[in-house]
Write an enzyme that holds these catalytic residues in place. Structure first.
Site, PDB file in Angstrom:
ATOM      1  N   GLU A  62      12.058  -2.741  -7.225  1.00 42.92           N
ATOM      2  CA  GLU A  62      10.945  -2.382  -8.109  1.00 42.92           C
ATOM      3  C   GLU A  62      10.700  -0.892  -8.000  1.00 42.92           C
ATOM      4  OE1 GLU A  62       7.117  -4.315  -7.582  1.00 42.92           O
ATOM      5  OE2 GLU A  62       6.475  -3.481  -9.499  1.00 42.92           O
ATOM      6  N   CYS A 273       5.086  -6.093 -10.569  1.00 43.06           N
ATOM      7  CA  CYS A 273       3.973  -5.805 -11.479  1.00 43.06           C
ATOM      8  C   CYS A 273       4.353  -4.742 -12.502  1.00 43.06           C
ATOM      9  CB  CYS A 273       2.744  -5.375 -10.697  1.00 43.06           C
ATOM     10  SG  CYS A 273       2.019  -6.762  -9.813  1.00 43.06           S
ATOM     11  N   ASN A 403       6.050 -12.356 -14.237  1.00 43.82           N
ATOM     12  CA  ASN A 403       6.001 -11.970 -12.830  1.00 43.82           C
ATOM     13  C   ASN A 403       4.642 -12.350 -12.267  1.00 43.82           C
ATOM     14  OD1 ASN A 403       6.613 -10.350 -10.341  1.00 43.82           O
ATOM     15  ND2 ASN A 403       4.811  -9.259 -11.067  1.00 43.82           N
ATOM     16  N   GLU A 404       4.623 -13.331 -11.408  1.00 45.22           N
ATOM     17  CA  GLU A 404       3.406 -13.809 -10.733  1.00 45.22           C
ATOM     18  C   GLU A 404       2.164 -13.682 -11.618  1.00 45.22           C
ATOM     19  OE1 GLU A 404       3.365 -11.340  -7.005  1.00 45.22           O
ATOM     20  OE2 GLU A 404       1.746 -10.244  -7.960  1.00 45.22           O
TER      21      GLU A 404
HETATM   22  O1  AHR Z   1       6.267  -5.955  -4.277  1.00 50.69           O
HETATM   23  C1  AHR Z   1       5.104  -5.295  -4.630  1.00 50.69           C
HETATM   24  C2  AHR Z   1       4.260  -6.077  -5.616  1.00 50.69           C
HETATM   25  O2  AHR Z   1       3.877  -7.280  -5.054  1.00 50.69           O
HETATM   26  C3  AHR Z   1       4.966  -6.501  -6.876  1.00 50.69           C
HETATM   27  O3  AHR Z   1       4.920  -5.544  -7.854  1.00 50.69           O
HETATM   28  C4  AHR Z   1       4.200  -7.702  -7.302  1.00 50.69           C
HETATM   29  O4  AHR Z   1       4.999  -8.604  -8.017  1.00 50.69           O
HETATM   30  C5  AHR Z   1       3.638  -8.246  -6.038  1.00 50.69           C
HETATM   31  O5  AHR Z   1       2.276  -8.464  -6.119  1.00 50.69           O
END
Ligand code: AHR
Length: 675
Positions: A62, A273, A403-404
């Protein structure tokens, strides 16, 4: 054993001494029988080992903690396209990280403009109007009017290496402009230089190579117009020629190499995120990140800094191919991050959903990605991949949607639409759904419920928590249904980068292997963190412009990753099942036929485990052992980067043996078999 003892009473012997002798012999015999029973059952079971995922351990990248620009992406210029702006950060502007310079008492004017950009996606550029060129000074060097960039806290330049410079210039005056391009130390010593003369009154790309004659870790790029005239300039770029695999627009070789060394089976990208973004306008749209760099859309990311998109989908896919990993792109489920606005600005917007009127186009965007990655060169998106230099398909197999996310009705509605469309048109693609940001709770339950209803093949779980949680929850996946979707543990880490964290994760990874029939994939998070720009509490690899610190967590991840197997054997290693501080697995790698034992001890004393390899035929007794051990508080730092690291040794094994696992350790024993 019980049967043996019963039989003993049937013997009905006379004298107690004689009885005792006979008893002892019988107990011994029973023990022998029971040993044989274990060995036989090991033999039976080993031939029936269970199939586990061959994509189990991979990576998650990320762009957080300055992982991309200033990190993995090898570009040395910061704000190369003059797209930094005050909406991203109040103190930023198109001039950020650039200095206007006029050596030799030269003078002119500089402005940032947007009227006729090199490409509409890249609206800002600088205009320099040079009115006077002063005198060259023997101490201060070339006279001229220009700009200077210090990169991401200085550029690392190595003697004997080549650096590829490029820029776009539109000549606005009749006469050509002669540029002096140089790399300089902070005191102005020239380490490399060359000249470029413009020839076009339209935007044109000019390139040159700079050969460095000295090392410097804090160099700058200096670009000087040495003749009078007026010009517009944009996309000023400087790359080391030696990127990872020498790819143009490539990756920082040393950082990419430590990732390649892990031999990951897949790489998930570009977040996190970052994917669903800080509000709808900030979602990561893959089409904005392909094509020539001057046509990409730059923006602030959810982590509050700028992303040039120079490291875009094409580069991610190519990197995956270069390291033999399957690409796993994650696309937003047409909703923004529920924390939108909360992280960097006061008064967050929360999750926002794309209006229904835009969903059709959005779904097409997802489908286009599959065509771009896998389609023939004759398809419209496949042709774009080919035009970028990759006619062969990228063999995309997995795609993540969401994503979550908070599992709201808006999310559910949009996820269902995207999921059904992709499934219908591309049944060959495995879609990965999402189950919120925690290991349990409302979103987790709702995410799984939706996934079960829709029969989503794989569901992404995320959790960051303390090491004891990982130790106490080693049986989590043993209880998962084998008839539902598979798990992708897309983000996990125990809070910390000490040995206790790494070894707690190792114990948990044993449970992932044991449950490799239901856990399809797993990746630690976050992966990279730049010194001074770290935004997440624990990370796998820390770096600055020169150094790399591999945490104990990295070493554990790597040991599991390079020692993956496809078949799991449950009864080769016996240990005290009630002791949750020890964990062990035995897998076999189909390709090499190697038998791989992993033994974890999370306690502060040595613990013994028994290994019985009798069920395996053709074992070669020479093995390779990797052992990582240290104090629970041991860690690697920039000052002591090698405080903890795995030690490799050649060892001899036998059909059965005891292994004493040192306190706080992971041991991997890789045993060869005769072909
Ligand atoms: O890994 C850091 C963050 O943790 C990511 O962006 C998110 O998916 C999670 O909350």
């Amino acid at each position: 054993m019980k049967t043996c003892i019963k039989r003993r009473y049937k013997l009905n012997m006379g004298k107690w001494m004689y009885k005792l002798l006979i008893n002892s012999l019988l107990v011994l015999a029973c023990l022998l029988v029971s040993e044989i029973t274990i060995a036989q059952s090991a033999k039976k079971t080993t031939t029936e080992g269970k199939q586990i995922s061959s994509d189990l351990f991979g990576l998650f990248f990320e762009d957080i903690n300055y992982s991309a620009d200033g990190g993995l992406y090898a570009e040395l210029i910061q704000n190369r396209s003059f797209e930094y702006n005050p909406e991203e950060r109040r103190e930023w502007s198109p001039f950020s990280f650039w200095e206007y310079i006029t050596p030799g008492f030269s003078y002119g004017r500089i402005s940032a403009e947007t009227k006729s950009p090199v490409h509409p996606n890249n609206p800002h550029y600088l205009v320099l109007d040079i009115e006077h060129i002063g005198k060259e000074d023997q101490f201060k060097g070339v006279a001229g009017v220009g700009i200077k960039n210090t990169g991401f806290d200085g550029m690392v330049i190595r003697s004997g290496e080549k650096y590829n410079f490029s820029m776009f210039v539109r000549q606005l005056s009749a006469e050509p402009v002669i540029f002096n391009i140089s790399i300089q130390t902070p005191s102005g010593k020239v380490l490399a230089e060359n000249t470029i003369t413009t020839s076009k009154t339209d935007w044109a790309k000019y390139t040159t190579t700079l050969n460095a004659i000295e090392n410097c870790d804090t160099a700058s790029l200096v670009l000087l117009a040495t003749t009078k005239g007026k010009f517009a300039i944009d996309v000023v770029s400087l790359f080391p020629e030696k990127t990872f695999k020498n790819r143009p627009n490539g990756l920082r070789a040393d950082l990419a190499q430590v990732l390649a060394d892990m031999e990951p089976r897949f790489v998930r990208f570009p977040g996190g995120c970052l994917v669903h973004g800080d509000g709808l306008g900030n979602m990561y749209r893959w089409k904005n990140t392909i094509g020539p760099i001057e046509e990409r859309v730059e923006q602030r990311n959810i982590w509050g800094y700028h992303q040039s998109a120079g490291l875009g989908y094409f580069e991610y896919f190519w990197f995956c191919e270069d390291i033999g990993a399957k690409p796993l792109p994650v696309l937003p489920a047409a909703v923004s991050c529920q924390n939108s606005g909360g992280t960097w600005r006061i008064g967050g917007t929360g999750q926002k959903a794309l209006p229904m009127g835009e969903i059709k186009d959005y779904i097409q965007e997802v489908l286009d990605l599959i065509e771009w990655a896998n389609g023939p060169v004759t398809s419209s998106w496949g042709a774009k991949r080919a035009a970028a230099g990759h006619p062969e398909p990228f063999k995309l197999q997995y795609i993540g949607i969401g994503n979550e996310d908070k599992i709201t009705p808006e999310f559910e509605e949009r996820f269902k639409m995207i999921f059904s469309a992709v499934k219908e048109i591309h049944p060959e693609i495995t879609i990965i759904g999402t189950s919120g940001p925690f290991h349990s709770g409302e979103d987790f339950n709702k995410g799984w419920k939706l996934a079960n209803e829709l029969k989503v093949p794989v569901v992404d779980e995320h959790y960051y928590t303390d090491p004891n949680w990982f130790i106490s929850n080693q049986y989590r996946y043993d209880k998962y249904s084998r008839d539902a979707g598979h798990v992708y543990l897309g983000e996990y880490a125990s809070w910390g980068n000490k040995m206790r964290n790494a070894i707690a994760e190792a114990a948990y990874m044993i449970s992932l292997e044991r449950n490799g029939d239901v856990v399809r994939m797993a990746s630690y998070a976050p992966m990279l963190a730049k010194k001074g720009f770290t935004q997440w509490k624990t990370d796998m690899i820390f770096f600055d412009n020169v150094n790399i610190v591999l945490t104990p967590n990295y070493h554990v991840q790597k040991l599991f990753s390079v020692n993956q197997g496809d078949i799991y054997y449950h009864n080769v290693i016996s240990k005290d099942e009630k002791d949750s501080t020890i964990a062990a697995s035995c897998v076999q790698d189909k390709e090499t036929s190697d038998i791989i034992l992993k033994l974890v001890n999370f306690s502060n004393v040595q613990k013994v485990m028994k290994i019985n390899l009798a069920g395996f035929k053709n074992i070669l007794f020479d093995a390779e052992q990797s052992l990582i051990t240290g104090d629970a508080d041991a860690e690697n730092t920039f000052e002591k980067p090698q405080n903890v690291f795995p030690v490799e040794t050649a060892v001899k094994v036998s059909k059965t043996f005891d292994y004493a696992a040192p306190a706080m350790s992971l041991t991997v024993i890789r045993i060869k078999t005769k072909k």
